[in-house]
Design an enzyme around this catalytic site. Structure first.
Site, PDB file in Angstrom:
ATOM      1  N   TYR A 245      41.493  28.747  46.050  1.00  0.00           N
ATOM      2  CA  TYR A 245      41.455  30.120  45.455  1.00  0.00           C
ATOM      3  C   TYR A 245      43.402  30.254  45.510  1.00  0.00           C
ATOM      4  O   TYR A 245      43.257  30.457  47.235  1.00  0.00           O
ATOM      5  CB  TYR A 245      40.378  30.959  45.976  1.00  0.00           C
TER       6      TYR A 245
ATOM      7  N   THR B 155      44.961  33.153  41.226  1.00  0.00           N
ATOM      8  CA  THR B 155      44.962  34.746  40.858  1.00  0.00           C
ATOM      9  C   THR B 155      46.590  35.360  40.984  1.00  0.00           C
ATOM     10  O   THR B 155      46.512  35.284  41.795  1.00  0.00           O
ATOM     11  CB  THR B 155      43.897  35.832  41.539  1.00  0.00           C
TER      12      THR B 155
ATOM     13  N   GLY C  86      42.392  33.665  37.374  1.00  0.00           N
ATOM     14  CA  GLY C  86      42.461  35.254  38.249  1.00  0.00           C
ATOM     15  C   GLY C  86      42.228  36.579  38.024  1.00  0.00           C
ATOM     16  O   GLY C  86      41.341  36.874  38.340  1.00  0.00           O
TER      17      GLY C  86
ATOM     18  N   SER D 281      36.687  37.536  46.676  1.00  0.00           N
ATOM     19  CA  SER D 281      36.759  39.447  47.264  1.00  0.00           C
ATOM     20  C   SER D 281      35.959  40.158  46.257  1.00  0.00           C
ATOM     21  O   SER D 281      35.304  40.614  47.108  1.00  0.00           O
ATOM     22  CB  SER D 281      38.761  38.795  46.403  1.00  0.00           C
TER      23      SER D 281
ATOM     24  N   LYS E 211      41.858  27.837  41.688  1.00  0.00           N
ATOM     25  CA  LYS E 211      41.953  29.448  40.976  1.00  0.00           C
ATOM     26  C   LYS E 211      42.667  30.340  41.147  1.00  0.00           C
ATOM     27  O   LYS E 211      43.038  30.310  42.297  1.00  0.00           O
ATOM     28  CB  LYS E 211      40.255  29.950  41.240  1.00  0.00           C
TER      29      LYS E 211
ATOM     30  N   GLU F  56      42.957  41.186  33.110  1.00  0.00           N
ATOM     31  CA  GLU F  56      44.051  41.083  32.152  1.00  0.00           C
ATOM     32  C   GLU F  56      44.980  40.879  31.678  1.00  0.00           C
ATOM     33  O   GLU F  56      45.158  40.823  30.416  1.00  0.00           O
ATOM     34  CB  GLU F  56      44.549  42.673  32.588  1.00  0.00           C
TER      35      GLU F  56
HETATM   36  O1  MN9 Z   1      39.655  37.631  40.813  1.00  0.00           O
HETATM   37  C1  MN9 Z   1      39.544  39.962  40.298  1.00  0.00           C
HETATM   38  N1  MN9 Z   1      40.607  40.314  41.616  1.00  0.00           N
HETATM   39  C2  MN9 Z   1      39.601  40.837  43.041  1.00  0.00           C
HETATM   40  C3  MN9 Z   1      39.919  37.970  40.222  1.00  0.00           C
HETATM   41  O2  MN9 Z   1      38.473  41.758  42.065  1.00  0.00           O
HETATM   42  C4  MN9 Z   1      40.094  41.104  43.635  1.00  0.00           C
HETATM   43  C5  MN9 Z   1      40.482  40.093  39.095  1.00  0.00           C
HETATM   44  O3  MN9 Z   1      38.679  39.333  38.287  1.00  0.00           O
HETATM   45  C6  MN9 Z   1      40.670  41.360  38.767  1.00  0.00           C
HETATM   46  O4  MN9 Z   1      39.671  42.070  39.867  1.00  0.00           O
HETATM   47  C7  MN9 Z   1      40.462  42.254  37.641  1.00  0.00           C
HETATM   48  C8  MN9 Z   1      41.067  43.453  37.745  1.00  0.00           C
HETATM   49  O5  MN9 Z   1      42.912  43.313  37.985  1.00  0.00           O
HETATM   50  O6  MN9 Z   1      40.779  41.467  37.100  1.00  0.00           O
END
Ligand code: MN9
Length: 289
Positions: free
Chosen positions: A134, A164, A186, A45, A162, A189
């Site tokens: 994912y 998220t 994922g 992504s 993974k 934060e």
């Molecule tokens: O997959 C990432 N998602 C995207 C993980 O980039 C869409 C994350 O690293 C977020 O970018 C990150 C910030 O919200 O946690």
């Protein structure tokens, strides 16, 4: 082999003509290898996968494989809506020597779970690499449940997930049911929460420029220095909060530009940040870097 650890989900630098900027991508790989990352998640992504052509996705897979040259773990994200395209990317990644493939569930057409299952099994039947599922329901609109994911993880060709999502109950259930499988956090934060619930590591976009912070969070967690881990996660979150305000990928590219990488913009329809927004962002975050 233990695949746990910190993996930047590599961003894609574009040049003035909006083409993949090879030398900048190579610099980014080297910069992160020096920080001691475990590996890279390539073409996901964060790489703007769904704004790239198949040829560009292959080009990125190739650039990173050649630059990393066996120095770290490489995971190729091959997710596409069309199984045929995903297969093409997966076979290409296999030829390039990638260690693992990964895929978002096919989306948009509201495929049934049987169809999604067919997609994933087609990949592992024809590509000789382990598959990291994912699951990113907020973006893909496809929510794989713990039961769904378990159907994959019961098969030895699936490496793990993974995850998220902030459903940390789900994450802990994966680890409890499949202690040997790789469970990757994922959302950057909430990495510390993920570790506490059993994650083996993380794949994230902010690691492109602050992998060292996240390597330190995991080290502190493993040494039970939770106070320090919380402080580091708190600093990272000040940065992520500022990124969310301007757009995560655009903001990350702006920060890397300030750090000396000729990164270019995110591809349209993502908006281009104005110079004063970039300056303000960097001013806000620099004390936490
Ligand atoms: O997959 C990432 N998602 C995207 C993980 O980039 C869409 C994350 O690293 C977020 O970018 C990150 C910030 O919200 O946690």
């Amino acid at each position: 082999m233990n695949f746990g650890g910190i993996y930047p989900a590599l961003l894609t630098p574009f040049d003035k003509k909006d083409c993949v900027h090879k030398s900048v991508l190579e610099e980014l790989v080297e910069f992160n290898l020096k920080k001691g990352v475990k590996g890279f998640y390539v073409g996901g992504s964060t790489a703007e996968a769904f704004l790239l052509s198949l040829e560009e996705r292959k080009e990125i897979l190739r650039i990173v494989a050649e630059k990393a040259a066996g120095r770290c773990v490489l995971i190729a994200h091959i997710g596409c809506i069309a199984a045929k395209h995903a297969l093409e990317l997966g076979k290409y990644a296999e030829r390039l020597g990638y260690d693992m493939i990964s895929s978002i569930a096919p989306f948009y057409y509201k495929f049934t779970f049987e169809e999604i299952k067919g997609y994933y099994f087609e990949m592992v039947d024809h590509i000789g690499l382990p598959m990291l599922i994912y699951n990113f329901p907020v973006f893909s609109g496809v929510n794989l449940t713990v039961e769904n994911v378990s159907e994959f993880l019961n098969d030895e060709r699936f490496a793990g997930i993974k995850h998220t999502s902030t459903d940390y109950f789900a994450l802990s259930r994966y680890k409890a049911a499949f202690p040997e499988k790789l469970v990757m956090n994922g959302y950057d934060e909430t990495f510390l929460a993920g570790l506490a619930m059993g994650a083996d590591g993380a794949i994230g976009s902010t690691f492109n420029f602050m992998a060292d912070k996240f390597i330190a969070i995991q080290d502190c967690f493993l040494k039970s220095d939770i106070k320090r881990a919380q402080k580091l996660q708190g600093d990272a979150n000040k940065i992520i909060e500022a990124l969310c305000k301007v757009g995560v990928m655009q903001g990350e590219k702006a920060i890397l530009e300030k750090m000396g990488f000729d990164f270019g913009n995110a591809r349209k329809p993502f908006r281009t940040l104005e110079q004063k927004e970039k300056d303000m962002l960097y001013d806000t975050i620099k004390t936490y870097l």
